[in-house]
Design a protein around this motif. Structure first.
Motif, PDB file in Angstrom:
ATOM      1  N   PHE A 172      -1.998  -9.135  -5.415  1.00  0.00           N
ATOM      2  CA  PHE A 172      -3.218  -8.859  -6.159  1.00  0.00           C
ATOM      3  C   PHE A 172      -4.205  -8.084  -5.263  1.00  0.00           C
ATOM      4  CE2 PHE A 172      -7.258 -10.607  -8.111  1.00  0.00           C
ATOM      5  CZ  PHE A 172      -7.177  -9.801  -9.223  1.00  0.00           C
ATOM      6  N   GLY A 173      -4.321  -8.566  -4.031  1.00  0.00           N
ATOM      7  CA  GLY A 173      -5.198  -7.882  -3.071  1.00  0.00           C
ATOM      8  C   GLY A 173      -4.718  -6.470  -2.802  1.00  0.00           C
ATOM      9  N   PHE A 174      -3.413  -6.324  -2.640  1.00  0.00           N
ATOM     10  CA  PHE A 174      -2.864  -4.990  -2.395  1.00  0.00           C
ATOM     11  C   PHE A 174      -3.170  -4.041  -3.553  1.00  0.00           C
ATOM     12  CE2 PHE A 174       0.570  -6.560   0.716  1.00  0.00           C
ATOM     13  CZ  PHE A 174      -0.248  -6.250   1.780  1.00  0.00           C
ATOM     14  N   SER A 175      -3.142  -4.620  -4.790  1.00  0.00           N
ATOM     15  CA  SER A 175      -3.397  -3.766  -5.960  1.00  0.00           C
ATOM     16  C   SER A 175      -4.820  -3.209  -5.889  1.00  0.00           C
ATOM     17  CB  SER A 175      -3.172  -4.548  -7.242  1.00  0.00           C
ATOM     18  OG  SER A 175      -4.222  -5.473  -7.413  1.00  0.00           O
ATOM     19  N   TYR A 176      -5.776  -4.010  -5.439  1.00  0.00           N
ATOM     20  CA  TYR A 176      -7.140  -3.511  -5.243  1.00  0.00           C
ATOM     21  C   TYR A 176      -7.120  -2.334  -4.273  1.00  0.00           C
ATOM     22  CZ  TYR A 176      -9.841  -7.251  -7.504  1.00  0.00           C
ATOM     23  OH  TYR A 176     -10.410  -8.092  -8.411  1.00  0.00           O
ATOM     24  N   LEU A 177      -6.446  -2.579  -3.124  1.00  0.00           N
ATOM     25  CA  LEU A 177      -6.449  -1.570  -2.072  1.00  0.00           C
ATOM     26  C   LEU A 177      -5.785  -0.293  -2.561  1.00  0.00           C
ATOM     27  CD1 LEU A 177      -5.573  -3.735   1.029  1.00  0.00           C
ATOM     28  CD2 LEU A 177      -7.810  -2.965   0.272  1.00  0.00           C
ATOM     29  N   TYR A 178      -4.695  -0.475  -3.334  1.00  0.00           N
ATOM     30  CA  TYR A 178      -4.011   0.701  -3.872  1.00  0.00           C
ATOM     31  C   TYR A 178      -4.928   1.438  -4.839  1.00  0.00           C
ATOM     32  CZ  TYR A 178      -0.702   3.614  -6.338  1.00  0.00           C
ATOM     33  OH  TYR A 178      -0.070   4.687  -6.923  1.00  0.00           O
ATOM     34  N   GLY A 179      -5.620   0.643  -5.653  1.00  0.00           N
ATOM     35  CA  GLY A 179      -6.545   1.245  -6.594  1.00  0.00           C
ATOM     36  C   GLY A 179      -7.625   2.042  -5.900  1.00  0.00           C
ATOM     37  N   LEU A 180      -8.076   1.567  -4.790  1.00  0.00           N
ATOM     38  CA  LEU A 180      -9.140   2.252  -4.076  1.00  0.00           C
ATOM     39  C   LEU A 180      -8.648   3.521  -3.404  1.00  0.00           C
ATOM     40  CD1 LEU A 180     -11.170  -0.546  -2.293  1.00  0.00           C
ATOM     41  CD2 LEU A 180     -12.096   1.223  -3.764  1.00  0.00           C
ATOM     42  N   THR A 181      -7.421   3.480  -2.868  1.00  0.00           N
ATOM     43  CA  THR A 181      -6.998   4.564  -1.997  1.00  0.00           C
ATOM     44  C   THR A 181      -5.899   5.423  -2.595  1.00  0.00           C
ATOM     45  OG1 THR A 181      -5.371   3.146  -0.972  1.00  0.00           O
ATOM     46  CG2 THR A 181      -7.540   3.239   0.055  1.00  0.00           C
ATOM     47  N   GLY A 182      -5.185   4.878  -3.569  1.00  0.00           N
ATOM     48  CA  GLY A 182      -4.125   5.653  -4.181  1.00  0.00           C
ATOM     49  C   GLY A 182      -2.917   5.857  -3.302  1.00  0.00           C
ATOM     50  N   THR A 183      -2.742   4.999  -2.313  1.00  0.00           N
ATOM     51  CA  THR A 183      -1.556   5.137  -1.464  1.00  0.00           C
ATOM     52  C   THR A 183      -1.038   3.755  -1.107  1.00  0.00           C
ATOM     53  OG1 THR A 183      -0.704   5.919   0.637  1.00  0.00           O
ATOM     54  CG2 THR A 183      -3.010   5.286   0.584  1.00  0.00           C
ATOM     55  N   THR A 184       0.259   3.670  -0.813  1.00  0.00           N
ATOM     56  CA  THR A 184       0.812   2.392  -0.364  1.00  0.00           C
ATOM     57  C   THR A 184       1.082   2.411   1.131  1.00  0.00           C
ATOM     58  OG1 THR A 184       3.028   3.175  -0.867  1.00  0.00           O
ATOM     59  CG2 THR A 184       1.915   1.878  -2.555  1.00  0.00           C
ATOM     60  N   SER A 185       0.941   3.564   1.747  1.00  0.00           N
ATOM     61  CA  SER A 185       1.238   3.655   3.166  1.00  0.00           C
ATOM     62  C   SER A 185       0.039   3.150   3.975  1.00  0.00           C
ATOM     63  CB  SER A 185       1.551   5.102   3.529  1.00  0.00           C
ATOM     64  OG  SER A 185       1.322   5.293   4.898  1.00  0.00           O
TER      65      SER A 185
END
Lengths: 485, 621
Positions: A172-185
């Motif tokens: 869930f936390g990662f999804s926030y971060l992905y949403g903010l940055t648009g990257t998984t790396s």
């Protein structure tokens, strides 16, 4: 050997070894062969890690990276793995029919851990984390049922529930971060996150992502599984759960924590609050324990709190001392678990009172226990002392005086219950039971090696600290440079 | 080998021997004896080479550093150290040799010789030490090894009591010594003996007096000066060679050696105190010695008395003493001279008494001996030389050294001169009394009747020491060993020379003659029979200190300790320790209650924590 295969030798050995053990499990009662295979794999893994030290390579478009940091941790993990396999012996407390499978899952879990430290992408990270965690859930449940007691199942359920919940929160936390940055790396995320780091959503995302690791490290309030799982799982499994995953956890935490920018103030406060609560909570409850494994479980919560102190400092020296501390912790706790595994009759749990007269029954085990506990208590010249010293000096250098005082206070509380165990082992009334504990060669060698490691790491810490600092420097973390340590 | 290597060898050989014996040879008494004695022989040879080689040096290395404060280990090997080294290594070797015979029957020989070796190590450390901290470390080690050796026969209650008494009483003195060292460092900024010699700033009137006096406390303990003299007579519970080595020739002399080492710190007021302490002890001990029945106790009190002489000599002769117009540290010269000759003849007397005790199946009461002259001729003649030396018979070693002290006293302080002369009378008196009771008259007990001469390993040391007691006082011999220290010994000239000669001859003849005339070699003490009051008085004098200390410990210190214990039990142990521990324990129990074992509860906690974290991160609070 091919230049492409070479850097991935440890992973390949584990995969191949996993397959071999899988084949072995298909036959009937081949537990001896499975154990031999596991030891061979562990030795080969250690050799491969040494061989691949200093290699660099990338895989999956940069999602999986071999660098100095990952290779150093692989070395540490493979040494721990070897110790765990030796310490398991012939698995006295695992259901006889599934002993080969135990080795299979053990190897798979190791594969996950070894991969974990190389992952620099959220996707691979989660996969590796699950790969290391799921076999552990099985290992807990594989304990033999005694007298109809099925506590191991209960423990396994608790463990798996917590694990899944924590992973869910992390995703869930990662999804926030992905949403903010648009990257998984992670490296890209690190760059893109900097401008928005002050926003609540970034902090929430990062905090929730931490939860998955807090669960692995058993940080309050994600620790509730720890004592129950230690108690419910067999001694060998508990020694695995107590040691290696924590090294992996700290390694991942280093990668995640470096996402936050160094001038962030909220996250250090959060981490120090969690560190303080974990230290007090673990140490205070450990005071009241009678079962040695449960005691080590609670003390493990406190030690995770100590390791967090290094993250509070939030610089390279802090991360390095946290990694050094957790490496030392791995060695110390394995030393204690060797004693538990060998003292225990037919693999049952060991009450502290059962240690009475240990120095007569087996001087080597008593020495291992004393060195291990003294090191955990943080007495010089053992690694526990140097580790705590490193953590506290880095935290102090960053001005966290209150945290340092609280950590020292906790160390003082902890000495009490560690010494209580030692007192029982050395001065306890053994009621005339002085049957010697016979140790096989490999256990003797393991005990000696652990004692030597605890002392050498404590007396001459600079090689490993330099290696850790050097490998951290290779990660290009957006951190102030390491203080002189 | 360079001199430094030789010195290192001398220092470390006995340590190696002690370690080897303690670790491997505790049950193999024979091998332990061989190791210890051959090490003693080797180090005597090397030291002799070092002393006569004439090389004098200092060498040091840093051992510990705390900030600005560094503790170094080092050698300061000057002429003063050379004298002491000679006494320790040479006399030490012969006492080792004597022990092989004396302790032959002992089951715990390994422990005994290990103890001797560790003592040699510690004592040599004091001799070589170039700074006060190092000296203090070895000072304590000497105390420890003395404890081991006094309590060698620890199955005897009196022996283990005596060992404890010696250790504890010494600790009292050492406390002052340590304070003195700390104050010395505080005032002068160094404890290195050579560097101290270069400082002339006394640090103010109070400190310049306090430092030497506090350091002197160490000597009061170790050299058994009044009021801490009580441990030395009791220390005679140890084996006789130990008494000869530690409680006569070397360790008790360490106090005098230490004073000579810190001579540069001395001021006239402090010297005055030191002089009077020494003088009083000399007289007091001589008085006590008159009523002793135990052959070793007589010698113990005589040692006390002679140590008093040395301390008095040191106190008398400050550097303002002029000899032929040149100011010299005459006190150091006289004290070290007497220390050396005393080491010879007192070791001889103790070993002689050991031979007697050995011959008489461990009978120590002089009133149960008698007539040993013909049974133990070699012991008799060597012992006689020892007696002649201690009472100051002209031509023997004690004559020269005692004369040097009396000369100092004559020129400096007539009162001290009178007391020391009286002490010399008493010395001759009690020594001849003992000599007559032991060797003359009729044999008075079964044991004495079966007495026999001791073996070669015991008589050889007697002969060697007898020779040294006879000739050790001639400047040719002493000067060869002591080098420049020998020049510090005052020599009388002109009228003083005549006065001293007459006085010392007179006191010797009066003391010895009256004892010979007064005592009969009989089973009862003539003094007790003829003058009961005097005898009782002297006995009470001897016991008064023990009674006083017992009273203090039992009535004052013990009660104060009980009061403190009571307070500690209530406040420290009760409220603070138990209270804190109880509180912490309660919190532990409370925390444990959270672990109900139910997954539901855990999940709630998990969620609670999660929400809390989320709320914090989102900036709710």
């Amino acid at each position: 050997m091919n230049a492409f295969i070479m850097p991935f030798l440890p992973e390949l050995i584990l995969l191949l070894g996993g397959l071999v053990i899988f084949v072995i499990t298909l036959g009937d009662s081949l537990e001896k062969r499975a154990r031999t295979a596991a030891i061979t794999i562990a030795l080969a893994l250690l050799a491969a890690s040494v061989l691949c030290f200093g290699q660099e390579a990338v895989l999956f478009d940069g999602a999986y990276r071999i660098d100095a940091f990952s290779q150093l941790l692989k070395l540490i993990i493979s040494a721990g793995f070897l110790a765990i396999v030796i310490l398991g012996g012939n698995l006295p407390d695992i259901r006889p029919a599934i002993k080969p499978e135990y080795h299979l899952f053990l190897t798979l879990s190791m594969t996950g851990l070894v991969m974990l430290v190389s992952c620099v992408d959220i996707i691979t990270l989660v996969i590796a984390l699950e790969l290391s965690a799921f076999p552990l859930y099985f290992l807990v449940a594989m304990r033999r049922e005694r007298e109809g007691q099925r506590i191991q199942m209960e423990s396994a359920i608790k463990y798996i529930m917590f694990g899944i919940a924590a992973n869910g929160v992390m995703l869930f936390g990662f999804s926030y971060l992905y949403g903010l940055t648009g990257t998984t790396s992670l490296p890209e995320m690190m760059v893109k996150l900097q401008p928005v780091m002050h926003t609540p959503i970034a902090i929430v995302g990062l905090t929730l992502a931490f939860c998955g690791i807090f669960y692995k490290l058993a940080i309050f309030p994600f620790h509730f599984w720890t004592p129950d799982v230690y108690q419910g799982s067999s001694n060998e499994t508990a020694s695995l759960i107590a040691s290696l995953p924590k090294v992996g956890g700290v390694a991942v935490l280093v990668r995640l924590a470096s996402l936050a920018s160094p001038d962030n103030t909220l996250i250090p406060i959060l981490l120090s609050a969690l560190a303080i609560v974990s230290m007090f909570y673990g140490n205070l409850i450990a005071l009241a324990q009678k079962d040695l494994k449960r005691l080590l479980g609670f003390s493990g919560i406190a030690h995770a709190g100590y390791a967090l102190v290094g993250f509070v400092a939030f610089n390279q020296a802090g991360f390095a001392s946290a990694l050094y501390y957790i490496t030392g912790y791995m060695v110390m706790v394995i030393a204690c678990f060797v004693v538990i595994c060998r003292v225990s009759r037919d693999g049952s749990n060991v009450a502290i009172s059962e240690l009475a007269g240990l120095h007569r029954r087996s001087p080597l085990l008593a020495l291992t226990l004393i060195v291990g506990l003294f090191a955990l208590a943080g007495l010089p010249p053992f690694v526990g002392f140097m580790g705590k010293l490193g953590l506290l000096t880095t935290a102090l250098a960053r001005g966290h005086l209150a945290l340092v005082i609280i950590a020292v206070l906790n160390a003082a509380i902890a000495i009490y219950y560690y010494l209580r165990v030692i007192r029982e082992a050395v001065f306890g009334d053994d009621g005339g039971d002085q049957t010697p504990i016979v140790l096989d060669r490999s256990t003797q060698a393991l005990c000696v090696l652990l004692i030597v490691a605890i002392i050498v790491l404590g007396v001459a810490p600079s090689p490993i600290i330099n290696a850790i600092s050097g490998s951290l420097a290779g990660l290009n973390l957006p951190l102030p440079p390491a203080a002189v340590y | 080998m360079t001199p430094v290597t030789q010195a290192l060898l001398v220092l470390l050989l006995p340590l190696v021997s002690a370690a080897v014996i303690a670790l491997f040879l505790r049950r193999q008494g024979g091998i332990a004896t061989l190791v210890s004695v051959s090490v003693a022989a080797a180090l005597a040879a090397v030291s002799l080479n070092l002393i006569l080689g004439g090389e004098r040096f200092t060498a040091s290395m840093e051992w510990l550093r705390f900030g600005n404060f560094a503790v170094s280990l080092g050698f300061k090997f000057d002429d003063l150290a050379a004298v002491m080294l000679f006494v320790v290594s040479f006399v030490g070797f012969f006492i080792h040799l004597f022990s092989t015979g004396y302790m032959r029957e002992d089951a715990a020989r390994g422990r005994y010789f290990g103890g001797l070796s560790i003592f040699m190590f510690a004592m040599l450390g004091i001799v070589f030490a170039d700074n006060l901290f190092m000296m203090f470390i070895f000072w304590e080690l000497v105390g420890f090894s003395s404890y081991l050796l006094i309590g060698h026969w620890h199955e005897r209650q009196s022996a283990s009591d005596a060992a404890k008494k010696a250790f504890i009483v010494n600790r009292v003195g050492d406390f002052g010594f340590l304070l003195g060292i700390l104050m010395c460092y505080w005032v002068h900024g160094t404890v290195n003996l050579t560097e101290l010699g270069a400082t002339h700033d006394g640090g103010g009137i109070i400190y310049s007096r306090l430092i030497p006096l506090l350091l002197f406390c160490g000597a009061i303990g170790k050299s058994a000066m009044m009021p801490l003299q009580v441990w030395l007579p009791d220390a005679m519970e140890g084996p006789t060679p130990v008494s000869a080595l530690i409680h006569a020739a070397t360790m008790v002399a360490a106090g005098i050696y230490m004073l000579c080492r810190i001579e540069v710190l001395m001021v006239p007021d402090a010297l005055q105190v030191i002089m009077w302490v020494g003088t009083t002890t000399a007289l007091y001990a001589a008085l006590c010695a008159i009523v002793q029945r135990d052959i070793k106790k007589v010698l113990a009190y005589s040692t006390l008395s002679q140590l008093g002489y040395m301390v008095a000599a040191f106190g008398l002769g400050s550097s303002s003493f002029e000899l032929n117009g040149v100011a010299i540290a005459a006190g150091v010269g006289a004290a070290m001279f007497h220390l050396t000759t005393h080491a010879f003849f007192k070791a001889l007397l103790f070993l002689g008494s050991g031979s007697v005790i050995h011959g008489c199946q461990h009978e120590q009461d002089i009133f149960k001996m008698g007539g040993l002259k013909s049974k133990m001729p070699l012991t008799f003649w060597t012992f006689t030389i020892g007696v002649a030396a201690i009472i100051g018979m002209p031509g023997f070693a004690g004559f020269f050294s005692k004369d040097a002290i009396l000369l100092l006293a004559l020129q400096k302080n007539p009162a001290v001169f009178a007391i020391l002369a009286l002490t010399a009378v008493l010395t001759a008196f009690y020594m001849v009394r003992m000599w007559k009771l032991v060797f003359f008259g009729a044999t008075r007990s079964e044991h004495a009747a079966h007495a026999h001469e001791s073996g070669f390993s015991m008589t050889l040391p007697l002969i060697v020491l007898a020779v040294l007691s006879a000739v050790g006082g001639y400047s040719g011999i002493f000067g060869r060993i002591a080098g420049s220290v020998a020049y510090l010994v005052p020599h009388a000239e002109g009228a003083d020379h005549t006065t001293i000669l007459i006085v010392s001859l007179a006191v010797m003849i009066v003391g010895a003659g009256s004892a010979w005339w007064f005592y009969k070699s009989d089973a009862t003490d003539t003094l007790e029979a003829k003058s009961r009051g005097l005898f009782r008085g002297l006995t009470v004098l001897k016991e008064s200190f023990d009674v006083l200390y017992d009273y203090y410990v039992a009535k004052v210190q013990q009660r104060f300790a009980m009061l403190l214990n009571f307070l500690e039990q209530i406040f420290l142990a009760g409220l603070i320790i138990r209270g804190c521990a109880g509180l912490v324990g309660l919190m532990g129990l409370g925390g444990r209650a959270l672990h109900v074992g139910s997954l539901h509860a855990y999940v709630y906690w998990f969620l609670f924590g999660l929400v809390l974290l989320w709320a914090y991160a989102a900036g709710v609070f």
